[in-house]
Design an enzyme around this catalytic site. Structure first.
Site, PDB file in Angstrom:
ATOM      1  N   ASN A  81       2.332   1.517   4.309  1.00  0.00           N
ATOM      2  CA  ASN A  81       2.672   0.240   4.960  1.00  0.00           C
ATOM      3  C   ASN A  81       2.384   0.275   6.461  1.00  0.00           C
ATOM      4  O   ASN A  81       3.052  -0.397   7.254  1.00  0.00           O
ATOM      5  CB  ASN A  81       4.130  -0.156   4.691  1.00  0.00           C
ATOM      6  CG  ASN A  81       4.488  -1.596   5.058  1.00  0.00           C
ATOM      7  OD1 ASN A  81       5.633  -1.886   5.414  1.00  0.00           O
ATOM      8  ND2 ASN A  81       3.548  -2.503   4.974  1.00  0.00           N
ATOM      9  N   CYS A 117       0.867  -1.186   0.000  1.00  0.00           N
ATOM     10  CA  CYS A 117       0.000   0.000   0.000  1.00  0.00           C
ATOM     11  C   CYS A 117       0.900   1.231   0.000  1.00  0.00           C
ATOM     12  O   CYS A 117       2.068   1.143  -0.370  1.00  0.00           O
ATOM     13  CB  CYS A 117      -0.973  -0.026   1.182  1.00  0.00           C
ATOM     14  SG  CYS A 117      -0.188   0.002   2.801  1.00  0.00           S
ATOM     15  N   ASP A 136      -8.091   3.887   1.263  1.00  0.00           N
ATOM     16  CA  ASP A 136      -7.119   4.283   2.283  1.00  0.00           C
ATOM     17  C   ASP A 136      -7.888   4.755   3.524  1.00  0.00           C
ATOM     18  O   ASP A 136      -8.609   5.752   3.458  1.00  0.00           O
ATOM     19  CB  ASP A 136      -6.275   5.415   1.687  1.00  0.00           C
ATOM     20  CG  ASP A 136      -5.186   5.873   2.625  1.00  0.00           C
ATOM     21  OD1 ASP A 136      -5.197   5.447   3.800  1.00  0.00           O
ATOM     22  OD2 ASP A 136      -4.337   6.648   2.182  1.00  0.00           O
ATOM     23  N   CYS A 196      -1.285   0.715   7.376  1.00  0.00           N
ATOM     24  CA  CYS A 196      -2.720   0.410   7.525  1.00  0.00           C
ATOM     25  C   CYS A 196      -3.112  -0.820   6.704  1.00  0.00           C
ATOM     26  O   CYS A 196      -3.261  -1.924   7.242  1.00  0.00           O
ATOM     27  CB  CYS A 196      -3.581   1.609   7.121  1.00  0.00           C
ATOM     28  SG  CYS A 196      -3.387   3.049   8.195  1.00  0.00           S
ATOM     29  N   ARG A 197      -3.275  -0.644   5.385  1.00  0.00           N
ATOM     30  CA  ARG A 197      -3.871  -1.715   4.586  1.00  0.00           C
ATOM     31  C   ARG A 197      -2.970  -2.926   4.387  1.00  0.00           C
ATOM     32  O   ARG A 197      -3.407  -4.070   4.588  1.00  0.00           O
ATOM     33  CB  ARG A 197      -4.308  -1.153   3.214  1.00  0.00           C
ATOM     34  CG  ARG A 197      -5.445  -0.169   3.301  1.00  0.00           C
ATOM     35  CD  ARG A 197      -5.596   0.625   2.017  1.00  0.00           C
ATOM     36  NE  ARG A 197      -4.458   1.524   1.814  1.00  0.00           N
ATOM     37  CZ  ARG A 197      -4.275   2.264   0.741  1.00  0.00           C
ATOM     38  NH1 ARG A 197      -5.145   2.198  -0.261  1.00  0.00           N
ATOM     39  NH2 ARG A 197      -3.228   3.067   0.642  1.00  0.00           N
ATOM     40  N   SER A 198      -1.717  -2.695   3.958  1.00  0.00           N
ATOM     41  CA  SER A 198      -0.897  -3.876   3.621  1.00  0.00           C
ATOM     42  C   SER A 198      -0.466  -4.695   4.836  1.00  0.00           C
ATOM     43  O   SER A 198      -0.470  -5.930   4.747  1.00  0.00           O
ATOM     44  CB  SER A 198       0.292  -3.500   2.729  1.00  0.00           C
ATOM     45  OG  SER A 198       1.169  -2.599   3.350  1.00  0.00           O
TER      46      SER A 198
HETATM   47  P1  4NP Z   1      -1.750   2.838   4.138  1.00  0.00           P
HETATM   48  O1  4NP Z   1      -2.376   4.169   4.759  1.00  0.00           O
HETATM   49  O2  4NP Z   1      -1.238   3.194   2.765  1.00  0.00           O
HETATM   50  O3  4NP Z   1      -2.908   1.895   4.084  1.00  0.00           O
HETATM   51  O4  4NP Z   1      -0.644   2.411   5.088  1.00  0.00           O
HETATM   52  C1  4NP Z   1      -1.692   5.389   4.815  1.00  0.00           C
HETATM   53  C2  4NP Z   1      -0.790   5.617   5.824  1.00  0.00           C
HETATM   54  C3  4NP Z   1      -0.127   6.842   5.887  1.00  0.00           C
HETATM   55  C4  4NP Z   1      -0.383   7.815   4.945  1.00  0.00           C
HETATM   56  C5  4NP Z   1      -1.296   7.586   3.929  1.00  0.00           C
HETATM   57  C6  4NP Z   1      -1.931   6.363   3.874  1.00  0.00           C
HETATM   58  N1  4NP Z   1       0.264   9.080   5.025  1.00  0.00           N
HETATM   59  O5  4NP Z   1      -0.044   9.957   4.217  1.00  0.00           O
HETATM   60  O6  4NP Z   1       1.113   9.272   5.893  1.00  0.00           O
END
Ligand code: 4NP
Length: 164
Positions: A21, A18, A135, A23-25
């Site tokens: 790294n 994702c 997200d 939340c989703r992945s």
């Molecule tokens: P992820 O979520 O891609 O599912 O881990 C996010 C985590 C952090 C950010 C964006 C999405 N960020 O902008 O910091």
């Protein structure tokens, strides 16, 4: 099927990707790990996750995701890391959470053959017409529950597809 991990002694290497790294992945990693553990196939898989953005490197998953996952029995202990070209050599399949992740991975792929390893997580959803895993970072608690619902369905179908 040649890459069916249930028919070979070789470990099948899955990388979930994702943006951050956190939340989703890592959640997908935890959900898929729970499936292979439950099926008694842990030895057949190496399951990892990474992000296209390196800003959270070294961090545990977002506390909101860890807590939502823990309520469903998943303990998320992965430490965030950026995806790199070497991941294409180290993975049999690379699963992108959304279209931006997919495009970034296509650009990173060292060869056309390697780019064929990249698939979309939402491609394994069968009961909903949604083309990406949203997200949840800027969403409320319901966003994390939705992501976990989607990942449980998609990971179940991904595992089933590898077992065919
Ligand atoms: P992820 O979520 O891609 O599912 O881990 C996010 C985590 C952090 C950010 C964006 C999405 N960020 O902008 O910091």
């Amino acid at each position: 099927m040649n890459n069916n991990p249930l028919n070979t002694s070789k470990q099948y290497r899955i990388l979930f990707v994702c943006l951050g790294n956190i939340c989703r992945s890592p959640a997908a990693q935890g959900v898929f790990q729970a499936i292979v553990d439950r099926e008694g196939r842990s030895a057949g898989f190496v399951i990892d996750s990474a992000g296209t953005y390196s800003g959270h490197q070294g961090q545990l998953p977002d506390r909101r995701m860890r807590e939502a996952a823990a309520r469903r029995g998943y303990q998320l202990t992965h430490r965030a890391r950026p995806v790199g070209m070497m991941d294409f050599l180290d993975s049999d399949i690379i699963v992108a959470m959304d279209d931006a992740n997919y495009e970034d991975l296509m650009h990173l792929a060292p060869s056309v053959e390697d780019s064929r390893k990249v698939v979309k997580m939402a491609g394994y959803l069968t009961t909903r017409s949604i083309s990406y895993i949203p997200d949840p970072y800027y969403m409320g608690a319901e966003g994390f529950e939705l992501v976990l619902d989607l990942l449980e369905e998609a990971c179940g179908n991904l595992y089933a597809s590898l077992s065919e």
